[in-house]
Scaffold this active site. Sequence first.
Site, PDB file in Angstrom:
ATOM      1  CG  LEU A 178      19.275 -24.231  24.649  1.00 45.96           C
ATOM      2  CD1 LEU A 178      18.312 -25.405  24.521  1.00 45.96           C
ATOM      3  CD2 LEU A 178      19.086 -23.254  23.495  1.00 45.96           C
ATOM      4  NE  ARG A 225      24.809 -16.893  27.418  1.00 46.48           N
ATOM      5  CZ  ARG A 225      25.399 -16.025  28.230  1.00 46.48           C
ATOM      6  NH1 ARG A 225      26.170 -15.071  27.754  1.00 46.48           N
ATOM      7  NH2 ARG A 225      25.233 -16.096  29.548  1.00 46.48           N
ATOM      8  CD  GLU A 268      12.235 -19.867  27.251  1.00 41.75           C
ATOM      9  OE1 GLU A 268      13.160 -20.673  27.073  1.00 41.75           O
ATOM     10  OE2 GLU A 268      11.695 -19.242  26.309  1.00 41.75           O
ATOM     11  CD  GLU A 319      17.142 -16.366  26.422  1.00 42.08           C
ATOM     12  OE1 GLU A 319      17.286 -15.353  27.139  1.00 42.08           O
ATOM     13  OE2 GLU A 319      16.553 -17.391  26.821  1.00 42.08           O
TER      14      GLU A 319
HETATM   15  C1  1HE Z   1      26.568 -24.865  30.611  1.00 43.58           C
HETATM   16  C2  1HE Z   1      25.480 -23.969  30.714  1.00 43.58           C
HETATM   17  C3  1HE Z   1      24.578 -23.910  29.621  1.00 43.58           C
HETATM   18  C4  1HE Z   1      26.658 -23.811  32.502  1.00 43.58           C
HETATM   19  N1  1HE Z   1      24.810 -24.714  28.569  1.00 43.58           N
HETATM   20  N2  1HE Z   1      26.747 -25.635  29.532  1.00 43.58           N
HETATM   21  N3  1HE Z   1      22.064 -19.979  29.575  1.00 43.58           N
HETATM   22  C5  1HE Z   1      23.065 -19.145  29.860  1.00 43.58           C
HETATM   23  O1  1HE Z   1      23.497 -18.319  29.069  1.00 43.58           O
HETATM   24  C6  1HE Z   1      23.698 -19.328  31.208  1.00 43.58           C
HETATM   25  C7  1HE Z   1      25.103 -19.863  31.054  1.00 43.58           C
HETATM   26  N4  1HE Z   1      25.708 -20.229  32.339  1.00 43.58           N
HETATM   27  C8  1HE Z   1      26.228 -19.323  33.176  1.00 43.58           C
HETATM   28  O2  1HE Z   1      26.106 -18.113  33.014  1.00 43.58           O
HETATM   29  C9  1HE Z   1      26.967 -19.852  34.378  1.00 43.58           C
HETATM   30  O3  1HE Z   1      27.343 -21.203  34.094  1.00 43.58           O
HETATM   31  C10 1HE Z   1      26.158 -19.858  35.691  1.00 43.58           C
HETATM   32  C11 1HE Z   1      25.970 -18.406  36.165  1.00 43.58           C
HETATM   33  C12 1HE Z   1      24.814 -20.541  35.544  1.00 43.58           C
HETATM   34  C13 1HE Z   1      26.958 -20.647  36.778  1.00 43.58           C
HETATM   35  O4  1HE Z   1      28.268 -20.131  36.882  1.00 43.58           O
HETATM   36  P1  1HE Z   1      29.399 -21.038  37.583  1.00 43.58           P
HETATM   37  O5  1HE Z   1      30.641 -20.175  37.648  1.00 43.58           O
HETATM   38  O6  1HE Z   1      28.899 -21.647  38.852  1.00 43.58           O
HETATM   39  O7  1HE Z   1      29.656 -22.276  36.609  1.00 43.58           O
HETATM   40  P2  1HE Z   1      30.430 -22.334  35.198  1.00 43.58           P
HETATM   41  O8  1HE Z   1      31.903 -22.600  35.450  1.00 43.58           O
HETATM   42  O9  1HE Z   1      30.098 -21.186  34.339  1.00 43.58           O
HETATM   43  O10 1HE Z   1      29.778 -23.620  34.521  1.00 43.58           O
HETATM   44  C14 1HE Z   1      30.010 -24.931  35.016  1.00 43.58           C
HETATM   45  C15 1HE Z   1      29.878 -25.885  33.839  1.00 43.58           C
HETATM   46  O11 1HE Z   1      28.523 -25.854  33.392  1.00 43.58           O
HETATM   47  C16 1HE Z   1      30.720 -25.451  32.642  1.00 43.58           C
HETATM   48  O12 1HE Z   1      31.073 -26.629  31.944  1.00 43.58           O
HETATM   49  P3  1HE Z   1      32.565 -27.263  32.078  1.00 43.58           P
HETATM   50  O13 1HE Z   1      32.537 -28.469  31.169  1.00 43.58           O
HETATM   51  O14 1HE Z   1      33.504 -26.171  31.646  1.00 43.58           O
HETATM   52  O15 1HE Z   1      32.741 -27.618  33.534  1.00 43.58           O
HETATM   53  C17 1HE Z   1      29.737 -24.671  31.801  1.00 43.58           C
HETATM   54  O16 1HE Z   1      30.086 -24.653  30.429  1.00 43.58           O
HETATM   55  C18 1HE Z   1      28.488 -25.492  32.009  1.00 43.58           C
HETATM   56  N5  1HE Z   1      27.265 -24.743  31.742  1.00 43.58           N
HETATM   57  N6  1HE Z   1      25.567 -23.338  31.894  1.00 43.58           N
HETATM   58  C19 1HE Z   1      25.880 -25.546  28.539  1.00 43.58           C
HETATM   59  N7  1HE Z   1      23.519 -23.107  29.629  1.00 43.58           N
HETATM   60  C20 1HE Z   1      14.583 -22.782  24.687  1.00 43.58           C
HETATM   61  S1  1HE Z   1      15.543 -21.490  24.313  1.00 43.58           S
HETATM   62  C21 1HE Z   1      16.315 -20.988  25.762  1.00 43.58           C
HETATM   63  C22 1HE Z   1      17.549 -20.199  25.461  1.00 43.58           C
HETATM   64  C23 1HE Z   1      18.430 -20.098  26.644  1.00 43.58           C
HETATM   65  O17 1HE Z   1      18.252 -20.751  27.635  1.00 43.58           O
HETATM   66  S2  1HE Z   1      19.755 -19.051  26.486  1.00 43.58           S
HETATM   67  C24 1HE Z   1      20.454 -18.986  28.074  1.00 43.58           C
HETATM   68  C25 1HE Z   1      21.450 -20.100  28.283  1.00 43.58           C
END
Ligand code: 1HE
Length: 257
Positions: free
Chosen positions: A65, A136, A113, A133
Amino acid sequence: MTKPEKILDFRLDGAIGSLLICREDKRNAMNDALLEALDRFFAAPPPECRVVVLSGKGQHFCAGLDLSQHVKRNAEETLHHSRRWHSVMERIQSGGLPVISVLRGAVIGGGLELAAATHVRIAEPSTVFQLPEGRRGIFVGGGATARIGRIIGADRMCEMMLTGRKYSAREGLALGLAHYAVNADEALPLAHTLAAKIAANAPLSNYLMLNAIARINDMAQSDGLFVESLATALAQSTPDADEGLRAFLEKRPPKFR
Ligand code: 1HE
């Protein structure tokens, strides 16, 4: 002026469609625009398309998400947003179009998902399966309790969420999160090989695989067995059944509609 890049790119090659999620700079996180683009595609795929290969641009399948949008939602908006995910994932799982997902990097939260709504999942070594989740302060809302809970079991899903643990491609293979674990850069070629096989099946057989098996699994056994008999009777009534059975007896490959 350069055209803005599409959030979801689609190409068709014969009967095989390739759907590419294009939010590489956000690790293909699912914002509303992407969710709606997926819904539009699966609501009316081109009729020539008999199977889809779904992948994410860059090093990640989908980081779940888009948390930057989610932070602004109140409870009522979150309820409707979750129900929207359910309807889109249901369309992917049961719409009748087989979907093969090419998994690498983040297959996290909503990304898992989404993958769980697809029918064939191929993981490369960089794949990370995770449901973070709890970390978070939120909960799954895109269908994980039903789909992932069924794949790996409620007990294991609970532990996965409580500890926020990450499963690798090989572990995911053992658990059923992936059906294949392959080397780097091998997932897409395998997806196309499998897509060609799936596209060559009889259309109604494929439709019944997607729709009957999961539903029967949710039924009481005697109800499910009756529905299985109805499904097989329906398949048997098609010209493709004549062709498939005759081709076997004539020792030649079948040619379906
Ligand atoms: C994002 C998201 C996101 C990256 N929403 N912006 N999902 C998570 O909790 C996973 C969150 N993401 C991460 O843990 C990491 O980004 C990764 C392991 C996937 C990749 O790491 P990395 O070092 O290659 O990239 P980064 O520097 O963390 O992220 C690059 C950019 O993508 C950065 O934005 P920027 O503007 O600072 O460049 C991040 O903020 C952005 N980004 N993931 C928004 N998820 C229907 S309900 C489902 C509920 C869920 O899915 S909860 C789990 C959400």
